[in-house]
Design a protein around this motif. Structure first.
Motif, PDB file in Angstrom:
ATOM      1  N   ALA A 233     -30.002   7.248 -23.869  1.00 31.49           N
ATOM      2  CA  ALA A 233     -29.547   6.408 -22.753  1.00 31.49           C
ATOM      3  C   ALA A 233     -28.524   7.192 -21.931  1.00 31.49           C
ATOM      4  O   ALA A 233     -27.745   7.979 -22.489  1.00 31.49           O
ATOM      5  N   PRO A 234     -28.494   6.975 -20.605  1.00 30.77           N
ATOM      6  CA  PRO A 234     -27.475   7.646 -19.771  1.00 30.77           C
ATOM      7  C   PRO A 234     -26.098   7.053 -20.018  1.00 30.77           C
ATOM      8  O   PRO A 234     -25.965   5.847 -20.287  1.00 30.77           O
ATOM      9  N   LEU A 235     -25.075   7.899 -19.952  1.00 28.90           N
ATOM     10  CA  LEU A 235     -23.705   7.463 -20.201  1.00 28.90           C
ATOM     11  C   LEU A 235     -22.870   7.376 -18.931  1.00 28.90           C
ATOM     12  O   LEU A 235     -21.917   6.585 -18.874  1.00 28.90           O
ATOM     13  N   VAL A 236     -23.180   8.218 -17.946  1.00 28.88           N
ATOM     14  CA  VAL A 236     -22.422   8.211 -16.682  1.00 28.88           C
ATOM     15  C   VAL A 236     -23.396   8.207 -15.511  1.00 28.88           C
ATOM     16  O   VAL A 236     -24.539   8.655 -15.639  1.00 28.88           O
ATOM     17  N   GLU A 237     -22.917   7.674 -14.417  1.00 28.50           N
ATOM     18  CA  GLU A 237     -23.700   7.736 -13.177  1.00 28.50           C
ATOM     19  C   GLU A 237     -22.802   8.258 -12.075  1.00 28.50           C
ATOM     20  O   GLU A 237     -21.600   7.976 -12.036  1.00 28.50           O
TER      21      GLU A 237
ATOM     22  N   ASP B  75     -17.431   8.872  -5.237  1.00 31.53           N
ATOM     23  CA  ASP B  75     -16.076   9.268  -5.656  1.00 31.53           C
ATOM     24  C   ASP B  75     -16.047  10.059  -6.964  1.00 31.53           C
ATOM     25  O   ASP B  75     -14.986  10.443  -7.437  1.00 31.53           O
ATOM     26  N   GLY B  76     -17.193  10.266  -7.595  1.00 31.51           N
ATOM     27  CA  GLY B  76     -17.217  11.012  -8.856  1.00 31.51           C
ATOM     28  C   GLY B  76     -18.222  10.416  -9.823  1.00 31.51           C
ATOM     29  O   GLY B  76     -19.366  10.178  -9.447  1.00 31.51           O
ATOM     30  N   VAL B  77     -17.789  10.140 -11.080  1.00 34.22           N
ATOM     31  CA  VAL B  77     -18.676   9.525 -12.069  1.00 34.22           C
ATOM     32  C   VAL B  77     -18.011   8.288 -12.647  1.00 34.22           C
ATOM     33  O   VAL B  77     -16.777   8.186 -12.678  1.00 34.22           O
ATOM     34  N   GLN B  78     -18.841   7.370 -13.088  1.00 33.35           N
ATOM     35  CA  GLN B  78     -18.342   6.193 -13.790  1.00 33.35           C
ATOM     36  C   GLN B  78     -19.299   5.877 -14.923  1.00 33.35           C
ATOM     37  O   GLN B  78     -20.477   6.243 -14.883  1.00 33.35           O
ATOM     38  N   PRO B  79     -18.795   5.191 -15.987  1.00 40.10           N
ATOM     39  CA  PRO B  79     -19.659   4.942 -17.152  1.00 40.10           C
ATOM     40  C   PRO B  79     -20.728   3.899 -16.853  1.00 40.10           C
ATOM     41  O   PRO B  79     -20.506   2.956 -16.100  1.00 40.10           O
ATOM     42  N   THR B  80     -21.890   4.091 -17.455  1.00 38.66           N
ATOM     43  CA  THR B  80     -22.948   3.084 -17.421  1.00 38.66           C
ATOM     44  C   THR B  80     -22.610   1.989 -18.439  1.00 38.66           C
ATOM     45  O   THR B  80     -21.576   2.062 -19.129  1.00 38.66           O
ATOM     46  N   ALA B  81     -23.492   0.993 -18.590  1.00 43.26           N
ATOM     47  CA  ALA B  81     -23.260  -0.058 -19.582  1.00 43.26           C
ATOM     48  C   ALA B  81     -23.180   0.530 -20.986  1.00 43.26           C
ATOM     49  O   ALA B  81     -22.317   0.172 -21.799  1.00 43.26           O
ATOM     50  N   VAL B  82     -24.090   1.487 -21.289  1.00 43.18           N
ATOM     51  CA  VAL B  82     -24.048   2.149 -22.591  1.00 43.18           C
ATOM     52  C   VAL B  82     -22.782   2.992 -22.714  1.00 43.18           C
ATOM     53  O   VAL B  82     -22.155   3.073 -23.776  1.00 43.18           O
ATOM     54  N   GLY B  83     -22.377   3.615 -21.590  1.00 44.95           N
ATOM     55  CA  GLY B  83     -21.143   4.393 -21.594  1.00 44.95           C
ATOM     56  C   GLY B  83     -19.933   3.537 -21.906  1.00 44.95           C
ATOM     57  O   GLY B  83     -19.024   3.954 -22.642  1.00 44.95           O
ATOM     58  N   GLU B  84     -19.914   2.303 -21.354  1.00 46.13           N
ATOM     59  CA  GLU B  84     -18.811   1.380 -21.652  1.00 46.13           C
ATOM     60  C   GLU B  84     -18.798   1.024 -23.135  1.00 46.13           C
ATOM     61  O   GLU B  84     -17.736   0.950 -23.761  1.00 46.13           O
TER      62      GLU B  84
END
Length: 305
Positions: free
Chosen positions: A47-51, A55-64
């Motif tokens: 699963a992807p962790l960041v998108e 402005d940069g990157v932020q966590p996906t739902a799985v990343g959270e």
């Protein structure tokens, strides 16, 4: 989930920094290395962790979810570290003892009280049992330390300290043999009513061996699995009992019982022992208690017979 800790750190720093480039600068590594480590986590989780955003990157739902997992793990690591530190400072822990009934009185009042005063956070679990029960509990790691009487050697036991404690004839001061100051023979003892342990008890086996060797038959009028019953039977001058003197130290000091030596080699050579299982790694708290017990058992003194 088996993800290396450092890999999780790269992900956590990346989210906090807001971009892979800024995370790489904080970590003092190449941005490609950060990207590769995050990619390996994504591959492991499928699963992807960041998108990426403007402005940069932020966590996906799985990343959270992964961030929450990392925070929970950090809290557990902290709690474990605090518990381990307290354990190593002997502020927490439990020590299990299995002891013969005769040790109870002086054990609680002397070494255990002193140990608890020094290490109030250590919990002590104390059970009593026969000699075979003590051996089995220590060998099977159901107890950390054992205190027992008479047994000399055992292939699975380490004898930390042994104190000579002859098996004595205990009786009321009014008993006819109380005025005798010589060592009593087994014939003399057997000529009077006796209160003895029940069959199967280690000390009873020691007694039976002695009487068999002497070729005499004891007059057993009380048979019990209680040391208190033995002592009370002797106090009432109903009969004699056979015990090591330390088991009736209070009664002997108060003069309600007297102890007389018995002329039999095995009785004279009986000992009290502190034991653990050979090969058992003892926690620091248990080693400290062993030192307390060694000092205590060394001070055992058999009253003059």
């Amino acid at each position: 989930m088996d993800i290396p800790h450092q890999r999780l750190v790269y992900f956590q720093v990346t989210v906090a920094a807001g971009s892979i480039r800024r995370a790489a600068a904080r970590l003092d590594i190449a941005p490609s290395a950060v990207s590769r480590q995050i990619g390996l986590i994504e591959e492991a989780l499928a699963a992807p962790l960041v998108e990426r955003t403007r402005d940069g990157v932020q966590p996906t739902a799985v990343g959270e979810m992964l961030l929450d997992y990392i925070q929970q793990r950090e809290k557990l690591d902290q709690v474990f570290g605090e518990q381990l530190d307290a354990y190593q400072r002997l502020e927490t822990g439990e020590i299990r003892l299995i002891i013969g009934e005769g040790f109870v009185g002086d054990l609680i009042n002397t070494p255990l009280r002193a140990f608890r005063e020094q290490y109030p956070g250590i919990k002590l679990k104390v059970d009593t049992g026969s000699m075979q029960c003590i051996i089995d509990s220590v060998v099977e790691d159901e107890a950390d330390i054992g205190l027992m009487y008479h047994e000399r050697v055992h292939p699975q036991l380490r004898f930390w300290h042994s104190s000579p404690q002859p098996l004595m004839a205990l009786m009321s001061p009014e008993h006819p043999l109380a005025g005798e100051h010589h060592a009593l023979t087994l014939e003399e003892v057997a000529a009077h009513p006796l209160a003895l342990w029940g069959p199967g008890h280690g000390v009873r086996q020691l007694m039976d061996d002695g009487f068999n060797d002497a070729g005499v038959r004891p007059q057993t009028v009380v048979q019990t699995n209680s040391m208190e019953v033995l002592k009370q039977a002797a106090r009432s001058h109903l009969c004699i009992t056979l015990l090591p003197a330390f088991a009736a130290a209070r009664e002997l000091s108060e003069g309600v019982l007297v102890a007389r030596a018995v002329e039999y080699t095995t009785f004279r050579e009986a000992r009290a022992h502190i034991i653990t299982r050979i090969g058992r790694r003892m926690p620091r708290a248990s080693l400290q208690l062993l030192r307390h017990l060694e000092r205590w058992i060394t001070s055992f003194r058999c009253p003059d017979a």
